[in-house]
Design a protein around this motif. Structure first.
Motif, short mmCIF file in Angstrom:
data_model
loop_
_atom_site.label_atom_id
_atom_site.label_comp_id
_atom_site.label_asym_id
_atom_site.label_seq_id
_atom_site.Cartn_x
_atom_site.Cartn_y
_atom_site.Cartn_z
N PRO A 57 0.82 -1.21 0.00
CA PRO A 57 0.00 0.00 0.00
C PRO A 57 0.86 1.26 0.00
O PRO A 57 1.99 1.28 0.48
CB PRO A 57 -0.80 -0.12 1.30
CG PRO A 57 -0.80 -1.58 1.61
CD PRO A 57 0.52 -2.10 1.13
N TYR A 58 0.27 2.31 -0.52
CA TYR A 58 0.91 3.62 -0.56
C TYR A 58 0.56 4.42 0.69
O TYR A 58 1.36 5.17 1.21
CB TYR A 58 0.44 4.34 -1.83
CG TYR A 58 0.83 5.78 -2.00
CD1 TYR A 58 2.12 6.22 -1.75
CD2 TYR A 58 -0.11 6.71 -2.44
CE1 TYR A 58 2.48 7.55 -1.94
CE2 TYR A 58 0.23 8.04 -2.63
CZ TYR A 58 1.52 8.45 -2.37
OH TYR A 58 1.87 9.76 -2.56
N GLU A 116 -6.60 -5.29 3.16
CA GLU A 116 -7.89 -5.63 2.57
C GLU A 116 -7.69 -6.06 1.11
O GLU A 116 -6.62 -5.86 0.52
CB GLU A 116 -8.82 -4.40 2.65
CG GLU A 116 -10.26 -4.63 2.24
CD GLU A 116 -10.90 -5.77 2.98
OE1 GLU A 116 -10.78 -6.91 2.48
OE2 GLU A 116 -11.53 -5.54 4.03
N ASP A 117 -8.70 -6.67 0.53
CA ASP A 117 -8.65 -7.07 -0.87
C ASP A 117 -8.59 -5.85 -1.77
O ASP A 117 -8.92 -4.72 -1.37
CB ASP A 117 -9.89 -7.90 -1.23
CG ASP A 117 -9.91 -9.25 -0.52
OD1 ASP A 117 -8.83 -9.74 -0.17
OD2 ASP A 117 -11.02 -9.78 -0.33
N LEU A 118 -8.22 -6.08 -3.04
CA LEU A 118 -8.25 -5.02 -4.05
C LEU A 118 -9.71 -4.65 -4.34
O LEU A 118 -10.59 -5.51 -4.30
CB LEU A 118 -7.58 -5.50 -5.34
CG LEU A 118 -6.07 -5.75 -5.28
CD1 LEU A 118 -5.60 -6.37 -6.59
CD2 LEU A 118 -5.31 -4.45 -5.02
N PRO A 119 -9.95 -3.38 -4.68
CA PRO A 119 -8.98 -2.28 -4.75
C PRO A 119 -8.82 -1.53 -3.43
O PRO A 119 -8.07 -0.58 -3.34
CB PRO A 119 -9.62 -1.37 -5.79
CG PRO A 119 -11.09 -1.51 -5.52
CD PRO A 119 -11.28 -2.97 -5.16
N TRP A 120 -9.56 -2.02 -2.40
CA TRP A 120 -9.67 -1.23 -1.17
C TRP A 120 -8.34 -1.08 -0.44
O TRP A 120 -8.17 -0.12 0.34
CB TRP A 120 -10.72 -1.86 -0.24
CG TRP A 120 -11.91 -2.39 -0.99
CD1 TRP A 120 -12.39 -3.66 -0.96
CD2 TRP A 120 -12.77 -1.67 -1.89
NE1 TRP A 120 -13.48 -3.79 -1.78
CE2 TRP A 120 -13.73 -2.58 -2.37
CE3 TRP A 120 -12.79 -0.35 -2.34
CZ2 TRP A 120 -14.73 -2.22 -3.27
CZ3 TRP A 120 -13.78 0.02 -3.24
CH2 TRP A 120 -14.74 -0.91 -3.70
N LYS A 121 -7.39 -1.97 -0.67
CA LYS A 121 -6.11 -1.84 0.06
C LYS A 121 -5.35 -0.58 -0.34
O LYS A 121 -4.43 -0.16 0.37
CB LYS A 121 -5.25 -3.09 -0.14
CG LYS A 121 -4.32 -3.11 -1.33
CD LYS A 121 -3.37 -4.31 -1.24
CE LYS A 121 -2.33 -4.29 -2.34
NZ LYS A 121 -1.40 -5.41 -2.28
N PHE A 122 -5.73 0.04 -1.45
CA PHE A 122 -5.09 1.29 -1.87
C PHE A 122 -5.98 2.51 -1.63
O PHE A 122 -5.65 3.61 -2.08
CB PHE A 122 -4.72 1.22 -3.35
CG PHE A 122 -3.60 0.25 -3.63
CD1 PHE A 122 -2.30 0.52 -3.23
CD2 PHE A 122 -3.85 -0.94 -4.29
CE1 PHE A 122 -1.27 -0.38 -3.49
CE2 PHE A 122 -2.83 -1.85 -4.56
CZ PHE A 122 -1.54 -1.56 -4.15
#
Length: 427
Positions: free
Chosen positions: A268-269, A287-293
């Motif tokens: 993550p950024y 969390e799963d994509l896209p929520w981890k970003f």
């Protein structure tokens, strides 16, 4: 002698303009507050769409409906409003994926803008993957959003940053690109459409070249997605970014597309709420994509409104949008090249996107823009976040007229008349 019959517009421009009340404003002279006496003003001619487009009533109504009807945070509540907002927000990711040809919402990350999307990849991928043995290939026509970002990442990692030349016609020198891209090229970043030259770059050819050397390619689509059909799978982009406010959407939202396996591998950024699955005092799981970003409360209203903006554009038909802008760009190019003291940058009018950057001999672009403003013609003046490109062109700044679905030939005529007036004033 009768004037030649003009090609009909691909769009019903008057019907489109009716969706944008701001186009009914009168401006010029002193700045006024909307609704007050506007004094000696003229009808607005808005030709600054490459900076930001206007927003139709359909999108504004969508934003208002969210705040009036189901304003709530997403993914955090069991109650009805939270569930409703969550579904709308997730559907917005699905709609964007469909619009650009992504495989699903897992490949669509909402950011604040294109610039943040560039930085997300540069920091989350670049800092971890690049080293002194690698190189990053850019072009001389890159926007500062990509140029400065990768330049600074290069300084931190020791990676070499290279630039593909722009030729005299404003196109990429593909022979030079083939010289620069080698087996040490880890990433190439190329603007799909130049926001200064109007050049439409051969991004699929560049993607094939970079992939042949096992590198990745990031395409800056800020000036392409709003204006033409785009399919990220057809381009074979590894990463792709664009902004909502340039495509009839709100400010404050951008999109990062990334191939799912790449996003899965990236760290993550940003860290915090929303992007975590489990947290202990010792460690955390994402969390799963896209929520981890998408750390923290995300751009909920903006994402839902972006969905509405895409619906609006697709109702017009992206092929029609593209054809309309090409017609206007060619008309503007032809009208301006009738003036021997006007210098236009980039390819010919029938081979460019819907913008024209130019200068009037002996008149600084900022002075020219001021005169145009007196005629209620809004253009952008400056280096358009492409300072190195302007240095290469040998000019400090340029004026840029950029077109969208609601612009007309008559507005371009007013632009040319205003340029003629500036010539007389500075003669």
């Amino acid at each position: 002698m009768e004037a030649p019959e003009q090609e009909p517009y691909p769009l019903d421009v008057e019907a489109v303009r009716a969706d944008f009340p701001i186009l009914q404003r009168k401006v010029g002279g002193d700045v006024t507050v909307p609704g007050e006496d506007e004094g000696d003003t003229k009808p607005l001619v808005y030709l600054d769409n490459a900076a930001t487009s206007h927003t139709p009533d359909q999108v504004v109504d969508t934003i208002a409906d969210y705040y009036r009807s189901y304003n709530s945070n997403v993914h955090r509540g069991i109650h009805h409003l939270s569930q409703e907002a969550s579904v709308a927000y997730e559907n917005a990711h699905d709609r964007v994926a469909e619009f650009i040809g992504a495989e699903g919402r897992e490949e669509v990350v909402f950011t604040k803008n294109t610039t943040e999307a560039e930085n997300l990849v540069a920091y989350a991928w670049g800092l971890n993957e690049l080293g002194p043995e690698d190189n990053v290939v850019l072009t001389e026509m890159e926007h500062h959003a990509s140029l400065v970002t990768w330049q600074q990442i290069g300084k931190r990692t020791g990676a070499d940053v290279r630039f593909v030349r722009v030729d005299e016609d404003g196109r990429l020198d593909m022979d030079h690109a083939r010289e620069l891209v080698d087996d040490d090229t880890a990433m190439a970043n190329v603007v799909h459409v130049s926001n200064t030259l109007g050049t439409v770059n051969p991004v699929r050819e560049l993607a094939d070249l970079v992939h042949d050397h096992d590198g990745l390619i990031f395409v800056d689509g800020a000036q392409s997605v709003p204006h033409m059909p785009v399919d990220v799978a057809d381009i074979d982009a590894d990463f792709f970014a664009f902004s909502g406010h340039k495509m009839c959407g709100p400010t404050g939202i951008g999109v990062l597309y990334g191939k799912e396996h790449l996003l899965e591998e990236m760290e993550p950024y940003l860290y915090g709420g929303e992007m975590i699955r489990k947290v202990t005092f010792e460690d955390s799981e994402w969390e799963d994509l896209p929520w981890k970003f998408e750390a923290g409360t995300p751009v909920i209203a903006q994402g839902i409104a972006l969905h509405a903006a895409i619906d609006y554009l697709e109702d017009l038909g992206m092929e029609n949008v593209h054809a309309h802008e090409q017609l206007l760009a060619e008309y503007a190019y032809d009208r301006l090249t009738e003036r021997e003291d006007v210098d236009i940058y980039g390819p010919p009018g029938d081979d460019r996107a819907g913008l024209v950057a130019f200068n009037l001999d002996g008149v600084h672009a900022h002075d020219l823009s001021s005169i145009l403003n007196d005629h209620a013609v809004a253009v952008r003046a400056g280096d358009h976040c492409t300072q190195p490109l302007h240095d290469k062109l040998g000019v400090a700044a340029s004026a840029r007229a950029s077109f969208y679905v609601y612009n007309t030939r008559e507005e371009i005529d007013k632009l040319v008349e205003a340029v003629d007036d500036a010539r007389q004033l500075f003669a």
